[in-house]
Design an enzyme around this catalytic site. Structure first.
Site, PDB file in Angstrom:
ATOM      1  N   HIS A  43      22.062  85.133 -28.973  1.00 21.74           N
ATOM      2  CA  HIS A  43      22.667  84.457 -30.117  1.00 21.74           C
ATOM      3  C   HIS A  43      23.780  85.316 -30.711  1.00 21.74           C
ATOM      4  O   HIS A  43      24.868  84.816 -31.030  1.00 21.74           O
ATOM      5  CB  HIS A  43      21.615  84.189 -31.194  1.00 21.74           C
ATOM      6  CG  HIS A  43      20.484  83.320 -30.756  1.00 21.74           C
ATOM      7  ND1 HIS A  43      19.559  83.708 -29.807  1.00 21.74           N
ATOM      8  CD2 HIS A  43      20.111  82.068 -31.156  1.00 21.74           C
ATOM      9  CE1 HIS A  43      18.668  82.751 -29.626  1.00 21.74           C
ATOM     10  NE2 HIS A  43      18.977  81.738 -30.436  1.00 21.74           N
ATOM     11  N   SER A  72      21.954  79.010 -26.439  1.00 20.37           N
ATOM     12  CA  SER A  72      22.386  79.457 -27.761  1.00 20.37           C
ATOM     13  C   SER A  72      23.638  80.317 -27.711  1.00 20.37           C
ATOM     14  O   SER A  72      24.445  80.303 -28.648  1.00 20.37           O
ATOM     15  CB  SER A  72      21.255  80.227 -28.438  1.00 20.37           C
ATOM     16  OG  SER A  72      20.124  79.406 -28.637  1.00 20.37           O
TER      17      SER A  72
END
Length: 406
Positions: free
Chosen positions: A345, A280
Site C-alpha cells: 500500500h 492495493s
C-alpha cells in the site's frame, strides 16, 4: 485522413473547405515558431482578401462578421476556446482555427492556451442544457478530473468513447473472475488467505518464489477475501475509470503498473519474509495521485462535495490499510509463513504522489516533454534496479530465514 475545416470564408462563399491535414501544422497564439507534427502536407494559407498582410491573424470582430455574412456556425465550445486563444490585440491565429476545426491539438497549441491571462468567454460547461445521458457523463468526468474550464470544454467537445475505458474494467473483471474461481476451489469467500491452499496458486508473490518474476505483478489478482476485493474494486472503478476516460489507458496503465511493481518490490526489501496479494499497490497509486491533483488545484476543481468526497476516499483507504496491518500481525493460519504484508500500500502511495501526480497534472501534454516526469521516472527506475539486486544478493548476505515454499 481527410478532415473538414470551416475556415474563414474564401471568395465564393462556400461554408466548408476540405483539407488534408493528418496531422495539421500547429502554431501558438503569439505567432511564434510553428511545429510540424508528423505530416508533410501543408495547410492552405488564409485568403489574401481577409489577411492582406499575410500575418496569419484576423481580428475577432472581422471573424464574427465573416461568420454572420456567410451564415456560418461553429460549435459553441470550439468558438469559446478559439476566442480564448486570441492574442492581446484581439486577433485570432488562422492556424489555431485550423487546429481546432480539424480536432488536432499539438503541444504548441496546448502552450498557446496556457499563455497569458486569457479567460474563457461565455457560460460554463455546467450550464449547458439539453444534454443526453452520455454527454452528461462526459461532463461529470470532466469536472471530476480537470481543474481548468478550457480543458473541460475541450475534453467535452472532443471525447467520443473511442477507445472506451477498457483497461481498468478489464483488470477489475479479471480480479473478480479469479476471486470467484478460488472461492469455489477453497470453499470460502471471507479470509481466503487462511486456507492452506491459498498461497499454492501461481499468482501471489512469495519470498521463496521471488525468482518467478511474473509474481511481482500477478499478485494483484489474488485477494485475502471478499472484504479486501470489495474495497479495492470500489476505489479502482470510482477513481480509475474516470481518470482513464480523460488521460487514456497508456498513462493510467503506467501509473497503475508502476504502483503494483513498487508495492511488491517494497515488500521484498522491507518485509522480506511476507507474501503479497491484492491490487492495493496499483489502486493506491491512482487514488493518491488523483487526491494530490485535487489538492494542488483545489480552487480550480469544481466537482461537487469535493471536501466530503476526499474525506470519504481517505476513510476508505484508511479502513483498507488498517485491515491489512491487522491481518499482517494476526497469528498466521499456516506458520511459520506470516500473513500478507501491508507495505505494498505504501509503495503505491509513494508512486502516486510522485510519478502519478506528474502524469495526471497536465492534460494532454506530452510526457516526454516534461522534465519532472523524467526525473521521477529515472528515480523510479533506479529504485527498481536496486530492489532487483537486493533480491538477488541481500537474502543470502543477511541470512534471512524464509518461510517454506507453499
Amino acid at each position: 485522413m481527410e478532415e473538414e475545416s470551416s475556415s474563414p470564408k474564401k471568395t465564393g462563399g462556400s461554408r466548408e473547405t476540405t483539407v488534408n491535414s493528418s496531422p495539421a501544422v500547429a502554431a501558438n497564439a503569439e505567432g511564434e515558431e510553428i511545429e510540424v507534427l508528423e505530416s508533410t502536407d501543408v495547410v492552405p494559407a488564409a485568403s489574401e482578401e481577409y489577411d492582406p498582410e499575410h500575418s496569419g491573424f484576423i481580428s475577432t470582430e472581422r471573424f464574427r462578421d465573416l461568420l454572420a455574412t456567410h451564415s456560418s456556425e461553429i460549435d459553441p465550445h470550439k468558438l469559446e476556446v478559439l476566442l480564448a486563444l486570441a492574442d492581446g490585440n484581439g486577433k485570432i491565429c488562422y492556424q489555431d482555427f485550423i487546429n481546432l476545426m480539424t480536432n488536432k491539438r499539438s503541444n504548441s497549441f496546448r502552450r498557446a492556451i496556457l499563455q497569458g491571462s486569457r479567460q474563457l468567454k461565455g457560460c460554463n460547461l455546467r450550464d449547458e442544457v439539453g444534454l443526453g445521458l452520455s454527454q452528461r457523463l462526459v461532463r461529470h468526468v470532466a469536472y471530476e478530473t480537470l481543474p481548468r474550464e478550457v480543458d473541460r470544454k475541450w475534453y467535452f467537445d472532443s471525447y467520443n468513447y473511442c477507445p472506451p475505458p477498457w483497461l481498468i474494467l478489464a483488470i477489475t473483471i479479471a480480479e473478480v473472475a479469479v476471486f470467484i474461481y478460488y472461492g469455489f476451489k477453497l470453499d470460502r469467500l471471507v479470509l481466503q488467505v487462511s486456507s492452506p491452499l491459498f498461497l499454492k496458486s501461481p499468482l501471489p508473490y512469495h519470498p521463496q518464489l521471488r525468482a518467478q518474476a511474473w509474481r511481482y505483478l500477478s499478485y494483484i489478482f489474488m485477494h485475502t477475501g471478499i472484504e479486501h476485493l470489495s474495497l479495492n474494486m470500489a476505489m479502482q472503478l470510482l477513481v480509475g475509470v474516470p481518470l482513464e476516460m480523460v488521460h487514456g489507458a497508456t498513462r493510467i496503465g503506467l501509473v497503475y503498473v508502476c504502483g503494483v511493481l513498487a508495492g511488491s518490490l517494497a515488500v521484498s526489501v522491507t518485509d522480506m519474509t511476507a507474501p503479497v496479494v491484492g491490487s492495493s499497490g496499483g489502486v493506491y497509486a491512482l487514488v493518491s495521485a488523483h487526491l494530490a491533483n485535487v489538492v494542488m488545484n483545489w480552487s480550480g476543481m469544481k466537482c461537487q462535495f469535493k471536501l466530503f468526497r476526499m474525506a470519504m476516499a481517505l476513510v476508505c483507504m484508511s479502513v483498507e490499510f488498517g485491515r491489512a496491518v491487522w491481518l499482517r500481525f494476526y497469528p498466521p493460519a499456516f506458520p511459520p509463513c506470516p500473513n500478507p504484508s501491508f507495505v505494498a500500500h505504501l509503495g503505491g502511495v509513494v508512486v502516486g504522489l510522485t510519478l502519478g501526480v506528474v502524469v495526471l497534472h497536465n492534460y494532454e501534454q506530452k510526457l516526454q516533454e516534461q522534465s519532472l516526469f523524467w526525473i521521477f521516472f529515472c528515480v523510479y527506475t533506479l529504485f527498481v534496479l536496486c530492489a532487483v539486486f537486493w533480491n538477488i544478493f541481500a537474502y543470502s548476505l543477511l541470512d534471512v530465514r524464509l518461510p517454506p515454499p507453499p
